[in-house]
Write an enzyme that holds these catalytic residues in place. Structure first.
Site, PDB file in Angstrom:
ATOM      1  N   LEU A  64       0.817  -1.214   0.000  1.00 16.35           N
ATOM      2  CA  LEU A  64       0.000   0.000   0.000  1.00 16.35           C
ATOM      3  C   LEU A  64       0.853   1.268   0.000  1.00 16.35           C
ATOM      4  O   LEU A  64       2.055   1.210   0.304  1.00 16.35           O
ATOM      5  CB  LEU A  64      -0.920  -0.036   1.230  1.00 16.35           C
ATOM      6  CG  LEU A  64      -1.953  -1.179   1.200  1.00 16.35           C
ATOM      7  CD1 LEU A  64      -2.527  -1.448   2.591  1.00 16.35           C
ATOM      8  CD2 LEU A  64      -3.072  -0.863   0.206  1.00 16.35           C
ATOM      9  N   PRO A  65       0.241   2.423  -0.301  1.00 16.11           N
ATOM     10  CA  PRO A  65       1.036   3.645  -0.494  1.00 16.11           C
ATOM     11  C   PRO A  65       1.730   4.218   0.737  1.00 16.11           C
ATOM     12  O   PRO A  65       2.822   4.761   0.613  1.00 16.11           O
ATOM     13  CB  PRO A  65       0.015   4.654  -1.024  1.00 16.11           C
ATOM     14  CG  PRO A  65      -1.087   3.842  -1.595  1.00 16.11           C
ATOM     15  CD  PRO A  65      -1.153   2.602  -0.754  1.00 16.11           C
ATOM     16  N   THR A  93       6.429   0.425   1.792  1.00 13.34           N
ATOM     17  CA  THR A  93       7.456   1.234   2.454  1.00 13.34           C
ATOM     18  C   THR A  93       6.728   2.267   3.292  1.00 13.34           C
ATOM     19  O   THR A  93       6.019   3.125   2.742  1.00 13.34           O
ATOM     20  CB  THR A  93       8.336   1.958   1.413  1.00 13.34           C
ATOM     21  OG1 THR A  93       8.930   0.989   0.568  1.00 13.34           O
ATOM     22  CG2 THR A  93       9.423   2.770   2.096  1.00 13.34           C
ATOM     23  N   LYS A 168      15.496  -0.363   5.021  1.00 16.13           N
ATOM     24  CA  LYS A 168      15.098   0.200   3.727  1.00 16.13           C
ATOM     25  C   LYS A 168      15.414   1.703   3.632  1.00 16.13           C
ATOM     26  O   LYS A 168      16.015   2.162   2.665  1.00 16.13           O
ATOM     27  CB  LYS A 168      13.590  -0.041   3.533  1.00 16.13           C
ATOM     28  CG  LYS A 168      12.932   0.763   2.470  1.00 16.13           C
ATOM     29  CD  LYS A 168      12.933   0.082   1.139  1.00 16.13           C
ATOM     30  CE  LYS A 168      12.386   1.019   0.067  1.00 16.13           C
ATOM     31  NZ  LYS A 168      12.507   0.512  -1.261  1.00 16.13           N
ATOM     32  N   LYS A 243       9.939  10.235  -1.276  1.00 12.61           N
ATOM     33  CA  LYS A 243       9.114   9.636  -0.211  1.00 12.61           C
ATOM     34  C   LYS A 243      10.026   8.947   0.810  1.00 12.61           C
ATOM     35  O   LYS A 243       9.884   9.120   2.019  1.00 12.61           O
ATOM     36  CB  LYS A 243       8.144   8.622  -0.837  1.00 12.61           C
ATOM     37  CG  LYS A 243       7.420   7.781   0.204  1.00 12.61           C
ATOM     38  CD  LYS A 243       6.650   6.618  -0.375  1.00 12.61           C
ATOM     39  CE  LYS A 243       6.150   5.733   0.771  1.00 12.61           C
ATOM     40  NZ  LYS A 243       5.440   4.549   0.341  1.00 12.61           N
TER      41      LYS A 243
END
Ligand code: NAD
Length: 288
Positions: A64-65, A93, A168, A243
């Protein structure tokens, strides 16, 4: 295994297809009808809401975003809807704090959960060659591994809940800094009259070698073939790099970590993304 897959966008669509190829049954849900139609064509069963997709499954995967959406999907549609004992895998992420919070709520509700963000873009999602960095207990990791192996080439247990997201964003902060550094050095060599290809030949075999220079050379026609040679189309979008840098800076603040270059990289990408969010992140060289 019967697996619910929520969020079948650019990344999730290919990942779900690889679960099907590995012989799993996939129950799919996405808010977008076109994503759901594509999932149905691939062989997924599709549902009108996420809770219904979670009924009777052994595992739930989400792609998902952002953190707000992940939290709301788990709280509203997964907890209490997926059978107790199902293993939950969030591959999005998102920010470290939300990842830890959702994992704690999952544990309290009787689920094993991992955060398992990925390295590799849409091509790796389609090809089943993603790298997963995984946060969670040993037990949750072992249970998640079988699901993740069907979608990736490497599955690495990073540590407790949130450790996957930490790995990450630290990796991508390093990547942003090294890409800007590589671009600066290549441009400066060029301005000083050195043939950029000569600079590449020398630095890629000297102490300047790094992934950004050696494997993703940001200048067209120089070094290895990369998005620079395709007008910076495809690859890893500047908007997605931004992002990740924003998430990295948020996390740095909570950990009181000093990240002067990370902060500056975020500022440079923020400015560049205003008009170039869709270009590959190596296109930052255009600003130099
Ligand atoms: P995307 O926007 O293509 O897909 C997200 C999907 O989630 C969409 O189909 C959207 O309709 C769906 N969605 C949104 N809210 C929902 C909800 N409440 N319930 C169900 N579905 C919902 O994005 P993407 O490129 O597939 O990225 C997904 C995640 O993977 C992001 O967290 C991104 O940062 C991460 N990621 C992307 C890449 C990449 O190259 N695209 C690489 C690594 C990691």
């Amino acid at each position: 295994m019967k697996i619910a897959f929520i969020g079948l966008g650019n990344m999730g669509g290919g990942m779900a297809a690889n679960l099907l190829k590995a012989g799993h049954e996939v129950s799919a849900f996405d808010l977008a009808n076109e994503a759901l139609d594509a999932a149905a064509e691939q062989g997924c069963s599709t549902f009108d809401d996420a809770g219904a997709a979670c009924a009777g499954v052994d595992a739930v995967v989400t792609m998902l975003p952002n953190g707000g959406i992940v939290k709301s999907v788990y709280e509203t549609d997964v907890f209490g809807k997926a059978p107790a004992g199902a293993v939950l895998l969030d591959c999005s992420t998102i920010d470290v704090a939300t990842a830890k919070g959702v994992a704690a709520s999952a544990e309290a509700a009787g689920y094993d959960m991992v955060d398992a963000p990925v390295s590799g873009g849409i091509a790796a999602a389609n090809g089943g060659t993603l790298t997963f960095m995984v946060g969670g207990t040993d037990k949750a990791f072992k249970r998640a591994e079988e699901v993740l192996n069907a979608m990736g080439k490497a599955v690495i247990h990073a540590g407790d809940a949130g450790a996957g997201q930490t790995a990450k964003i630290c990796n991508n902060m390093l990547l942003a800094i090294s890409m800007i550094g590589t671009a600066e050095a290549m441009r400066m060599a060029q301005k000083l009259g050195l043939d950029p290809q000569k600079f590449y030949e020398i630095s890629s075999q000297s102490s300047g070698y790094c992934w950004s220079l050696n494997a993703y050379t940001p200048m067209p026609g120089v070094g290895i073939e990369s998005p620079a040679d395709k007008d910076y189309q495809g690859g890893f979008a500047t908007g997605l790099m931004l992002k990740d840098l924003r998430l990295a800076m948020e996390a740095a603040e909570t950990a009181d970590a000093s990240t002067p270059l990370g902060r500056h990289a975020k500022e440079l990408y923020e400015k560049f993304a205003e008009d170039n969010g869709g270009l590959d992140f190596s296109a930052i060289i255009k600003t130099l």
